[in-house]
Structures are given as structure tokens and as C-alpha cells.
Design a protein around this motif. Sequence first.
Motif, PDB file in Angstrom:
ATOM      1  N   ALA A 377       0.853  -1.186   0.000  1.00 27.54           N
ATOM      2  CA  ALA A 377       0.000   0.000   0.000  1.00 27.54           C
ATOM      3  C   ALA A 377       0.888   1.235   0.000  1.00 27.54           C
ATOM      4  CB  ALA A 377      -0.918  -0.003   1.222  1.00 27.54           C
ATOM      5  N   MET A 378       0.661   2.119  -0.957  1.00 23.91           N
ATOM      6  CA  MET A 378       1.456   3.330  -1.106  1.00 23.91           C
ATOM      7  C   MET A 378       0.596   4.547  -0.799  1.00 23.91           C
ATOM      8  SD  MET A 378       4.215   1.768  -2.104  1.00 23.91           S
ATOM      9  CE  MET A 378       5.305   3.106  -2.585  1.00 23.91           C
ATOM     10  N   GLU A 379       1.161   5.497  -0.066  1.00 25.43           N
ATOM     11  CA  GLU A 379       0.453   6.721   0.257  1.00 25.43           C
ATOM     12  C   GLU A 379       1.157   7.917  -0.372  1.00 25.43           C
ATOM     13  OE1 GLU A 379       0.569   6.588   4.485  1.00 25.43           O
ATOM     14  OE2 GLU A 379       2.537   7.529   4.636  1.00 25.43           O
ATOM     15  N   PRO A 380       0.445   9.030  -0.577  1.00 20.42           N
ATOM     16  CA  PRO A 380       1.095  10.213  -1.161  1.00 20.42           C
ATOM     17  C   PRO A 380       2.203  10.728  -0.243  1.00 20.42           C
ATOM     18  CG  PRO A 380      -1.295  10.441  -1.155  1.00 20.42           C
ATOM     19  CD  PRO A 380      -0.978   9.259  -0.311  1.00 20.42           C
ATOM     20  N   TYR A 381       3.185  11.378  -0.863  1.00 21.97           N
ATOM     21  CA  TYR A 381       4.267  11.969  -0.082  1.00 21.97           C
ATOM     22  C   TYR A 381       3.703  13.038   0.864  1.00 21.97           C
ATOM     23  CZ  TYR A 381       8.185  14.993   1.109  1.00 21.97           C
ATOM     24  OH  TYR A 381       9.097  15.755   1.789  1.00 21.97           O
ATOM     25  N   ASP A 384       1.624  14.318   6.761  1.00 22.06           N
ATOM     26  CA  ASP A 384       0.247  14.167   7.217  1.00 22.06           C
ATOM     27  C   ASP A 384      -0.604  13.340   6.267  1.00 22.06           C
ATOM     28  OD1 ASP A 384       0.780  15.750   9.438  1.00 22.06           O
ATOM     29  OD2 ASP A 384       0.375  17.591   8.328  1.00 22.06           O
ATOM     30  N   SER A 385       0.001  12.771   5.238  1.00 25.42           N
ATOM     31  CA  SER A 385      -0.760  11.969   4.272  1.00 25.42           C
ATOM     32  C   SER A 385      -0.775  10.517   4.732  1.00 25.42           C
ATOM     33  CB  SER A 385      -0.133  12.073   2.878  1.00 25.42           C
ATOM     34  OG  SER A 385      -0.132  13.405   2.430  1.00 25.42           O
ATOM     35  N   ARG A 386      -1.968  10.002   5.012  1.00 28.70           N
ATOM     36  CA  ARG A 386      -2.093   8.639   5.488  1.00 28.70           C
ATOM     37  C   ARG A 386      -3.075   7.825   4.644  1.00 28.70           C
ATOM     38  NH1 ARG A 386       1.903   9.795   7.329  1.00 28.70           N
ATOM     39  NH2 ARG A 386       2.642   9.766   9.480  1.00 28.70           N
ATOM     40  N   GLY A 387      -3.683   8.444   3.647  1.00 28.85           N
ATOM     41  CA  GLY A 387      -4.572   7.708   2.764  1.00 28.85           C
ATOM     42  C   GLY A 387      -3.785   7.008   1.671  1.00 28.85           C
ATOM     43  N   LEU A 388      -4.415   6.045   1.033  1.00 31.68           N
ATOM     44  CA  LEU A 388      -3.739   5.275  -0.009  1.00 31.68           C
ATOM     45  C   LEU A 388      -3.850   5.984  -1.349  1.00 31.68           C
ATOM     46  CD1 LEU A 388      -4.689   1.580   0.806  1.00 31.68           C
ATOM     47  CD2 LEU A 388      -2.836   2.990   1.694  1.00 31.68           C
ATOM     48  N   ASP A 389      -2.753   5.970  -2.087  1.00 30.58           N
ATOM     49  CA  ASP A 389      -2.716   6.558  -3.417  1.00 30.58           C
ATOM     50  C   ASP A 389      -2.671   5.459  -4.481  1.00 30.58           C
ATOM     51  OD1 ASP A 389      -2.744   8.578  -5.219  1.00 30.58           O
ATOM     52  OD2 ASP A 389      -0.614   9.032  -5.097  1.00 30.58           O
ATOM     53  N   ASP A 407      -6.759   7.351  -8.690  1.00 34.17           N
ATOM     54  CA  ASP A 407      -7.237   8.498  -9.471  1.00 34.17           C
ATOM     55  C   ASP A 407      -7.758   9.610  -8.563  1.00 34.17           C
ATOM     56  OD1 ASP A 407      -6.609   7.269 -11.862  1.00 34.17           O
ATOM     57  OD2 ASP A 407      -8.557   6.275 -11.977  1.00 34.17           O
ATOM     58  N   ARG A 408      -6.932  10.044  -7.635  1.00 30.48           N
ATOM     59  CA  ARG A 408      -7.225  11.138  -6.698  1.00 30.48           C
ATOM     60  C   ARG A 408      -8.297  10.786  -5.664  1.00 30.48           C
ATOM     61  NH1 ARG A 408      -7.307  16.657 -10.455  1.00 30.48           N
ATOM     62  NH2 ARG A 408      -5.207  16.409 -11.332  1.00 30.48           N
ATOM     63  N   GLU A 409      -8.888   9.619  -5.746  1.00 24.74           N
ATOM     64  CA  GLU A 409      -9.856   9.205  -4.728  1.00 24.74           C
ATOM     65  C   GLU A 409      -9.097   8.428  -3.659  1.00 24.74           C
ATOM     66  OE1 GLU A 409     -13.924   6.527  -4.211  1.00 24.74           O
ATOM     67  OE2 GLU A 409     -12.986   6.761  -6.160  1.00 24.74           O
ATOM     68  N   THR A 410      -8.735   9.122  -2.599  1.00 23.81           N
ATOM     69  CA  THR A 410      -7.879   8.532  -1.582  1.00 23.81           C
ATOM     70  C   THR A 410      -8.619   7.452  -0.803  1.00 23.81           C
ATOM     71  OG1 THR A 410      -6.698  10.620  -1.363  1.00 23.81           O
ATOM     72  CG2 THR A 410      -6.412   9.015   0.401  1.00 23.81           C
ATOM     73  N   LEU A 411      -7.979   6.302  -0.642  1.00 21.43           N
ATOM     74  CA  LEU A 411      -8.531   5.198   0.133  1.00 21.43           C
ATOM     75  C   LEU A 411      -7.961   5.209   1.543  1.00 21.43           C
ATOM     76  CD1 LEU A 411      -8.307   2.342  -2.536  1.00 21.43           C
ATOM     77  CD2 LEU A 411     -10.302   3.727  -1.950  1.00 21.43           C
ATOM     78  N   ALA A 470     -11.915   0.199   2.601  1.00 19.35           N
ATOM     79  CA  ALA A 470     -10.942   1.266   2.372  1.00 19.35           C
ATOM     80  C   ALA A 470     -11.545   2.459   1.657  1.00 19.35           C
ATOM     81  CB  ALA A 470      -9.762   0.720   1.559  1.00 19.35           C
ATOM     82  N   ASP A 471     -12.722   2.298   1.080  1.00 22.20           N
ATOM     83  CA  ASP A 471     -13.360   3.401   0.372  1.00 22.20           C
ATOM     84  C   ASP A 471     -14.345   4.145   1.276  1.00 22.20           C
ATOM     85  OD1 ASP A 471     -14.204   5.147  -1.567  1.00 22.20           O
ATOM     86  OD2 ASP A 471     -15.507   3.707  -2.574  1.00 22.20           O
ATOM     87  N   SER A 472     -15.257   3.409   1.887  1.00 17.26           N
ATOM     88  CA  SER A 472     -16.311   4.046   2.678  1.00 17.26           C
ATOM     89  C   SER A 472     -16.008   4.124   4.160  1.00 17.26           C
ATOM     90  CB  SER A 472     -17.631   3.280   2.482  1.00 17.26           C
ATOM     91  OG  SER A 472     -17.522   1.960   2.999  1.00 17.26           O
ATOM     92  N   GLY A 473     -15.058   3.324   4.654  1.00 14.57           N
ATOM     93  CA  GLY A 473     -14.785   3.284   6.077  1.00 14.57           C
ATOM     94  C   GLY A 473     -15.735   2.402   6.862  1.00 14.57           C
ATOM     95  N   GLU A 474     -16.640   1.697   6.176  1.00 14.14           N
ATOM     96  CA  GLU A 474     -17.568   0.788   6.842  1.00 14.14           C
ATOM     97  C   GLU A 474     -16.805  -0.340   7.525  1.00 14.14           C
ATOM     98  OE1 GLU A 474     -21.222  -2.272   5.660  1.00 14.14           O
ATOM     99  OE2 GLU A 474     -20.041  -1.268   4.102  1.00 14.14           O
ATOM    100  N   ALA A 475     -17.229  -0.711   8.715  1.00  9.97           N
ATOM    101  CA  ALA A 475     -16.592  -1.783   9.473  1.00  9.97           C
ATOM    102  C   ALA A 475     -17.595  -2.894   9.738  1.00  9.97           C
ATOM    103  CB  ALA A 475     -16.031  -1.258  10.790  1.00  9.97           C
ATOM    104  N   ILE A 476     -17.189  -4.127   9.479  1.00  5.57           N
ATOM    105  CA  ILE A 476     -18.032  -5.301   9.714  1.00  5.57           C
ATOM    106  C   ILE A 476     -17.204  -6.313  10.503  1.00  5.57           C
ATOM    107  CG2 ILE A 476     -19.249  -7.232   8.637  1.00  5.57           C
ATOM    108  CD1 ILE A 476     -19.890  -5.445   6.295  1.00  5.57           C
ATOM    109  N   ALA A 477     -17.763  -6.782  11.614  1.00  4.18           N
ATOM    110  CA  ALA A 477     -17.083  -7.756  12.457  1.00  4.18           C
ATOM    111  C   ALA A 477     -17.715  -9.119  12.278  1.00  4.18           C
ATOM    112  CB  ALA A 477     -17.146  -7.332  13.918  1.00  4.18           C
TER     113      ALA A 477
END
Length: 582
Positions: A377-381, A384-389, A407-411, A470-477
Motif C-alpha cells: 500500500a502506497m500513500e502520497p508523499y 500528514d498523508s495517510r490515505g492510499l494513493d 485516481d485522486r480518490e484517496t482510500l 478502504a473506500d467508505s470506512g464501513e466496518a463489519i465484524a
Amino acid sequence: MVVAVVAVGYFTRPIWHGLVYSAIYSPTGLLVVGGGSLAALALWYLPPERIESTGSAGSGGSDDFGGLNLSSDGPDPIGELSGDAGGTAAAKIRLLAVVVGLLIALSFVVGGISGTLEQRTLAQETMADATEVEEFPAANPENPRVVPRRVSEVTTRGEVSYRQYRLGTSDIARREDGSLAWSYPIEPDGFRNTLFENQQGVLLSDMTRIDERRTETFDDTPFTYGEGMFLHRSSDWQLKKTDYLARYTDDAVEFTHDGTPYMYYPKTGHEWRLAPFPHTVPVWEGGALVFPDGEIRHLTPAEAQDSEILDGQRLYPVSLTRTEMGSLGYRNGIINQLPVVGSHVGEIELAELPPGADNEQPFIIDLAGERMSYVTAMEPYGEDSRGLDEVWFADAETGAYTFFGTDRETLTGPERAMGIARSQDSQTNWGDNFVVTEPVPVIVEEDLWWHIKVSPTDFTDVTRNVFVNADSGEAIAVRTDNETRAFIRGSLDDATVDDGEQAGDDQPAGGDAEGGDDVLYYVVVTDREGNVVERIPVRSGQDTAIVAPDDDRVTVVNQTANTTATTNTTATAKLATPAVTG
């Protein structure tokens, strides 16, 4: 004497492997180790009169090399003891120290240039061979990573009993039934045993299930050369002895084929690039297959991929993947990534994992068709950038790269995903009793999810699996192995849970037939063989009491207190053998 030194060095060459390899394939090593060795050899053969004549050419008859006083006329302990020979030797040692010091200073300059060019060349070659994809590859729902490494370490070591042996470093391998496992060498324990005992096969611990985890032990096949064995008896010594111009930076992959244990060591090498400045880049050199009888078969990448014994195993070096992924910050040029003058256009870096993640990139997962993949998983430089690029996939058998751009939609990255998993259950005492650990990416119906495990702080179990989108942040246990597989398969609503009911609209995922969102934990009753006899839900506001055995039953009483009445919910489970009091 030189012949004797060379002879001793040759027979002990695995000890000096790192120095010799760096002298051949590293610009700085070539300067310091290679240049220093040549200077020492030249000074060794330099006649004493050359030192004396050089000294007499200077002012005052001193040994003056460009202003350096190497005279033996002054106080010289070596000269006093050994006469002229000692003085000459001291002068040579001082001159060698000066030469080596100059080479070290020069190596800092050369190393900075060659190291930067190595990163740039590696990034260019990685990008040139990579393919961008529009969709994530499908995961293998039958091989989820359910058991974290630390849970496997605790539970597996608690299941074995060896007096002279111990389990070595774990790695990921494929079992003969196609599932993934944590693999361990059964290596000698203690100094005496490393000298005289041999590695006794391998152990494979299932990582794809926790409810009915399977451990296979192949401890009746001693290795002639193996892990944890001393010097020439070790596999590391023999690998370097039989193929000296390769590096073995990965841990061994322990596995079995037709019931026989083997070990495979991925190999890396280096190639020189002379323009625009001499530098080297790492490359895959195949691997070494170690047989129990002592045979070591060195294979090229093509031979390793065609090997029937290695079919389905990891072949490509994880360390090389990590190096290649780390170089991608240079893909848009050297100046672009510089701290002050760089514009950092399109620059990416490895996503950070928070403390407690207990794993590192690249993540190893199984894709559809039983093809293992290294996922990065790669993140932007940026600090403070912690989303996936971008998300990169490396085929574990071929090393072929594919990557998915957002495509600019950070995961959501792994650090944020672990925070979401904790916030999904605010009633759990995180840190003191339970932790979230080992996030790994998994693809569910073309979406990227983070598969996170919840374990007690002693890492003796996995209480549930939490999937964070990784897109919506929804969590399922989910709580059972069947539910975990059903979720990855995309059919959680049809999953069969432990009590035989279906997880549907009237029953939350991960619950039981009587469950609900207010279930805090379960009391799991097992027989002496470890088979689950009963799972008893404990809800918010209930206290659990274990009632003394009555006949051969244990009674668990859940008491729910309120302002008007007290209700008892009692569940009993019959033991396999009569209970023992006390």
C-alpha cells in the motif's frame, strides 16, 4: 604468508561473504574493501628500501610522504623492539591508515551519487515492467489470513514439546492441501545441540482458521544442513559455499512435498550500470532448494517456476519487493523528491503501519487460483498523508507487478483502518485486555478491505475479525471461520454460523441465534480434545458465574440486574469426562 592467508580465507569464505560481495557489487565497498585490500597488498610487497629512499628524499632524512612524517628515527615502540624491520612495518601501517581514511572519505561522495542513481534506475525499471489495472484482483476466500503471526507463535509453541529443539523463525508457505500456513524449522536448541544435532524437519501451522486450527509436524526427517546448526553444518554456510555471488536476505520457506520437508531460499544478485555514473541494481537470481539429505539445488528463476516440488510456493524475494517498492519515490526524477527544491509531483511512499500492527509491507495474501501475491500500500508523499494513493501487487512466483491507482480518490490506509476497528466497539477495553493487530488487505467484490484481527493482549486467540472498507470506512465484524470465508466470498448473508442458523436480516453478522448487537463476548466451553461444546453469549449488563459441577455438567449463569427484578439465563454444557473439583 599471503598464500596462507588466502587459503584460510577461502576455506572460511562464508564468513567473509558480506565483505567480498560488497567489494564486487557495491561502489563504496569496491572503494573501501577492494581499494584497501589492494593498498595493503601493495604495501606488503613494497621493499623496505623504497620506504627508506622515499624518506631520505624528504627534508632532514625523515619518511615524508607529502608532508606526513613516517620517520623511524623518533620514538617508535615497534622499531625499538624489532629494529629497522619494525620501523618499516610501522611506516607501512601508518601509510595504509592514511590510504584507507582517504578511501572512506571518498566513499561518502561516491555512495551518495551511486545510491541515488540506484534508486532512480530501480524505480524506472520497476515502472517499465509494471501493468496498471482498473480492478483489484480477486482474493482466495478459502485462504484468509485469520491467525496473526504472534498468535501462531504463542499457540503453536504451546502445543509442541521438544527438549533439544525449538521452533525457528516463522514464514508463510503453502501446505499440500493448498491452504496457507505459518511454517517453522524444528532446529537445535542450546550451544551443544547446535554443534552436534540436526534440524528435525519442519512444522506447519494453519493460518486460515482459528476454530479448528490444524498443525502438521514433520519432525522425523533430519536435515544434513539446516537452520540453527553451527558454521559448516548450517544451511546458510553451505548456500554461500556453493553459490558465493548471490545474497540470501530472505528467511527460508519451509514446506512439504509428498510428505517430505524441504526449504527454499530466494536469491538476489546485483548488476552493474555504468552510465551516467557507475552504480548497481538488485535483481532476482532464482533460489536454492535444500533437500533433507544435504543436496542443494540452485535454480534460475525459470527453473524454480518449472519445479514440481516448488509448485504453489513463494519464489520471488520479499526483500527485493520491499526494495523495489521503496524506490518508487524516485520514479519522477531525482530532483522531484529532494527535500528543499523538489516539487514532489506524483511522489509516493510506503504507507506507515502504526505500533501494534505486528506486520510489515509487503503483505502476503493468496489470490484466486492459489496465486500468492505481495501487496504494498502506497500513500502520497507528506508527513500528514495517510490515505492510499496506489496499491501494488507482485506475483510471488514470477515477480510480475501490477498496480491499481486511486485516481485522486484517496482510500483509507492501514493506520486509519485500525482506528476504525477500535471505534467500532467502544465497550472493549482496548490496550489492557484486547488489541487490534495485523491488518492485511483483502479484495471483496472488487473492493479493497482491511482485514484486521482482534486478539487478547496475551495473543492466545483471535476473538473476531474486523473488515474495514478502504473506500467508505464501513466496518463489519465476524466471529467464525465460516463467516470470514463467506464475507470474502461476498455471501455473508448465506453463511452458516456455529449454531446452524443463517446470518440474515434478523441475525446480525457475527452473532448467534440468540445474539444481538449487545453481545459483549462469549463463554466458549470445550472438551478435553478442544472441540467446541457450547458458545454462551454474555450481553451488556450481565455478570457471569461458573457454578460448581453437578454430576458431569458445568452450569454458566448470566444474571441481568435491573431496578425491578433479577432474571437468570442459565446454559449448561455436558463435559466429555467427569469434572474434577478443586
